[in-house]
Design an enzyme around this catalytic site. Structure first.
Site, mmCIF file in Angstrom:
data_model
loop_
_atom_site.group_PDB
_atom_site.id
_atom_site.type_symbol
_atom_site.label_atom_id
_atom_site.label_comp_id
_atom_site.label_asym_id
_atom_site.label_seq_id
_atom_site.Cartn_x
_atom_site.Cartn_y
_atom_site.Cartn_z
ATOM 1 N N SER A 87 11.747 -6.888 7.515
ATOM 2 C CA SER A 87 10.405 -6.306 7.588
ATOM 3 C C SER A 87 10.468 -5.077 8.492
ATOM 4 C CB SER A 87 9.399 -7.352 8.084
ATOM 5 O OG SER A 87 8.086 -6.839 8.017
ATOM 6 N N HIS A 142 9.587 -6.095 3.172
ATOM 7 C CA HIS A 142 8.126 -5.956 3.110
ATOM 8 C C HIS A 142 7.765 -4.479 2.954
ATOM 9 C CE1 HIS A 142 7.820 -9.850 5.712
ATOM 10 N NE2 HIS A 142 8.113 -10.115 4.453
ATOM 11 N N ASP A 164 8.335 -14.806 8.342
ATOM 12 C CA ASP A 164 8.754 -14.872 6.940
ATOM 13 C C ASP A 164 10.278 -14.901 6.838
ATOM 14 O OD1 ASP A 164 8.505 -14.916 4.157
ATOM 15 O OD2 ASP A 164 8.645 -12.728 4.026
#
Length: 349
Positions: A163, A189, A285
């Site tokens: 991310s 992401h 995540d």
């Protein structure tokens, strides 16, 4: 003490909206708004802000030129404000290369309503970016030596999730992989449009063939597939091959694509053939999925705190016991290749 923020944007509307968004949060303190890089330079000297929001496209001196000068003279955490266009996504990726920590994409239409809809995300990103560890810009890693025994195999899969700070971390890992690397799947992401530009940039810079994934694509040696923005990417077994499947089901951990979705699908179908790494990023995540991969017999690693821009997702993985190894970024590619060799060649092509 509140985080001090400087807004740099040529649009009076955007400056006004960001001012309103920032001033609504007691943890943030607006120290100034600048319409161009020259006013910004003076305000930076005066206030030394903790974080800067910076428009990519500005008059007199564009955002990229200003960012380059800023990072050389006075490195400061920067959140880029980018347009959702092909040109905007290319410029944003270049900004991340130059040292920006993260970005927010401006809505195409209805900017006032769109920016307000993203208000919480903007405030959260400003706080995360302000705390981020700025990475020194490094030269591209040297190409790894060619192995005498190519790793061409449809069995082994390298899976990477990231991310905040991930675009540069992923680039460094892929630069360390040879043209005969096992197939790679990536979830970063990122919004729609940006993932295609990101894949094209990796394709130009690395020895792998990199593309944005399409539903039904096979995972092949020497190829890397990037999950498209706003789509989860799962992997399924199809005869002797692995293929990717895309869907637009509900967000997981607040994201679509989500790393957990990819990792958990791989744990179900690939097991010991997996080599997975969870890189820099905010939140959790990927941690649960990395644990599933380890429990299924795959090799797992997490990027260490010292080399992460944001030590969030890897920290969660380490605390869960999901990571077999915790490594600095510069050692990750070599570790993945070493584990691929140890686990046998699989089905040679």
């Amino acid at each position: 003490m509140p985080i001090s923020v400087l807004v740099v944007d040529d649009s009076a509307l955007i400056r006004s909206l960001l001012k309103e968004i920032i001033q609504a949060d007691p943890e943030l303190r607006l120290v100034g708004c600048a319409p161009d890089a020259f006013v910004a330079r003076d305000l930076i000297k005066q206030h030394a802000p903790d974080v800067i929001s910076l428009d990519v496209e500005m008059p007199r001196m564009d955002g990229l030129t200003f960012l380059d000068k800023l990072m050389k003279a006075r490195p400061t955490p920067v959140l880029m404000i980018s347009s959702l266009t092909e040109r905007g996504s290319e410029a944003t990726l270049r900004a991340l290369e130059l040292g920006a920590v993260d970005f927010i994409a401006k809505p195409r239409l209805g900017i006032a309503e769109g920016m307000q809809a993203y208000a919480e995300e903007i405030r959260a990103k400003l706080k995360t970016v302000a705390r981020a560890r700025l990475r020194r810009r490094a030269a591209d890693a040297p190409a790894p030596p060619e192995s005498a025994a190519p790793l061409l195999s449809t069995e082994k899969i390298i899976a990477l999730g990231a991310s905040t700070g991930g675009t540069e971390a992923l680039k460094e890992v892929l630069l360390g992989l040879p043209a005969h690397s096992p197939g790679v799947v990536i979830t970063q992401h990122m919004p729609p449009g940006f993932t295609r530009s990101f894949a094209e940039r990796l394709d130009r810079l690395t020895r792998l063939s990199v593309s944005e994934a399409r539903d039904g694509d096979r995972i092949l040696p020497g190829h890397a597939l990037v999950a498209p923005g706003d789509h989860h990417m799962e992997v399924q077994r199809s005869g002797a091959n692995y293929v990717v499947r895309l869907n637009r089901q509900a967000q997981v951990n607040g994201h679509r694509p989500a790393v957990d979705v990819m990792f958990e699908s791989l744990a179900r179908c690939a097991g010991r053939n997996l080599l997975a790494g969870l890189l820099t990023g905010m939140g959790k995540d990927g941690a649960r999925g990395l644990l599933a991969i380890r429990q299924a017999g795959g090799y797992t690693l997490a990027q260490d705190e010292a080399t992460c821009v944001v030590y969030g997702m890897p920290r969660e993985a380490v605390e869960l016991g999901a990571a077999e190894d915790v490594l600095p970024l510069e050692r990750i590619a070599a570790a993945l290749l070493q584990q691929a060799a140890r686990r046998g060649s699989g089905n040679r092509l």
